[in-house]
Design a protein around this motif. Sequence first.
Motif, short mmCIF file in Angstrom:
data_model
loop_
_atom_site.label_atom_id
_atom_site.label_comp_id
_atom_site.label_asym_id
_atom_site.label_seq_id
_atom_site.Cartn_x
_atom_site.Cartn_y
_atom_site.Cartn_z
N ILE A 5 0.85 -1.19 0.00
CA ILE A 5 0.00 0.00 0.00
C ILE A 5 0.88 1.25 0.00
N GLU A 6 1.94 1.22 0.80
CA GLU A 6 2.84 2.37 0.89
C GLU A 6 3.48 2.69 -0.46
N ALA A 7 3.89 1.67 -1.20
CA ALA A 7 4.50 1.89 -2.51
C ALA A 7 3.51 2.48 -3.50
N VAL A 8 2.28 2.02 -3.46
CA VAL A 8 1.25 2.55 -4.35
C VAL A 8 0.95 4.01 -3.99
N LEU A 9 0.79 4.29 -2.71
CA LEU A 9 0.49 5.66 -2.26
C LEU A 9 1.62 6.64 -2.57
N ALA A 10 2.85 6.18 -2.50
CA ALA A 10 4.01 7.05 -2.74
C ALA A 10 4.02 7.58 -4.17
N ARG A 11 3.42 6.85 -5.09
CA ARG A 11 3.39 7.27 -6.50
C ARG A 11 2.23 8.22 -6.82
N GLN A 12 1.33 8.41 -5.86
CA GLN A 12 0.12 9.21 -6.12
C GLN A 12 0.26 10.62 -5.55
N LYS A 13 -0.34 11.57 -6.26
CA LYS A 13 -0.41 12.94 -5.76
C LYS A 13 -1.65 13.07 -4.89
N GLU A 14 -1.64 14.06 -4.03
CA GLU A 14 -2.78 14.33 -3.16
C GLU A 14 -4.03 14.54 -4.02
N GLY A 15 -5.12 13.87 -3.66
CA GLY A 15 -6.37 13.98 -4.39
C GLY A 15 -6.49 13.07 -5.60
N ALA A 16 -5.42 12.36 -5.93
CA ALA A 16 -5.43 11.47 -7.10
C ALA A 16 -6.32 10.27 -6.86
N ARG A 17 -7.03 9.85 -7.91
CA ARG A 17 -7.82 8.62 -7.87
C ARG A 17 -6.95 7.50 -8.43
N PHE A 18 -6.98 6.36 -7.76
CA PHE A 18 -6.18 5.22 -8.21
C PHE A 18 -6.91 3.93 -7.84
N VAL A 19 -6.48 2.84 -8.44
CA VAL A 19 -7.13 1.55 -8.25
C VAL A 19 -6.25 0.64 -7.41
N LEU A 20 -6.88 -0.05 -6.48
CA LEU A 20 -6.23 -1.10 -5.70
C LEU A 20 -6.95 -2.40 -6.03
N SER A 21 -6.18 -3.44 -6.27
CA SER A 21 -6.79 -4.74 -6.60
C SER A 21 -6.06 -5.86 -5.88
N ALA A 22 -6.72 -7.00 -5.82
CA ALA A 22 -6.12 -8.18 -5.18
C ALA A 22 -4.79 -8.55 -5.84
N PRO A 23 -4.72 -8.67 -7.19
CA PRO A 23 -3.45 -9.04 -7.81
C PRO A 23 -2.34 -7.99 -7.60
N LEU A 24 -2.71 -6.72 -7.61
CA LEU A 24 -1.72 -5.65 -7.42
C LEU A 24 -1.02 -5.79 -6.07
N LEU A 25 -1.79 -6.14 -5.06
CA LEU A 25 -1.24 -6.25 -3.70
C LEU A 25 -0.79 -7.67 -3.36
N GLY A 26 -0.94 -8.59 -4.30
CA GLY A 26 -0.50 -9.96 -4.07
C GLY A 26 -1.35 -10.70 -3.05
N LEU A 27 -2.64 -10.37 -2.98
CA LEU A 27 -3.54 -10.99 -2.02
C LEU A 27 -4.49 -11.95 -2.71
N GLU A 28 -4.91 -12.96 -1.98
CA GLU A 28 -5.98 -13.82 -2.47
C GLU A 28 -7.28 -13.01 -2.46
#
Length: 74
Positions: A5-28
């Motif tokens: 989560i920290e790596a994904v958030l570090a790439r985003q600017k304040e107010g940016a919309r982004f997608v989080l998914s199971a495969p992205l985070l390596g979760l079942e």
Amino acid sequence: MAKTIEAVLARQKEGARFVLSAPLLGLELEDFDTVAKIWAAEGGPGFKLAGVPHRQCVDGEFFIDRVTAVKLPL
């Protein structure tokens, strides 16, 4: 390759919309569904969810597999 989560958030600017998914985070799928429900109820670490979570049906049961989030100000 799974990201944190920290790596994904570090790439985003304040107010940016982004997608989080199971495969992205390596979760079942079931594990991601559990944390996504917590994020929906309480917010995530440095972000809030926006819109309706996407669900996938597995053996007749629906699981959240993808969410859209908005980065919060620090």
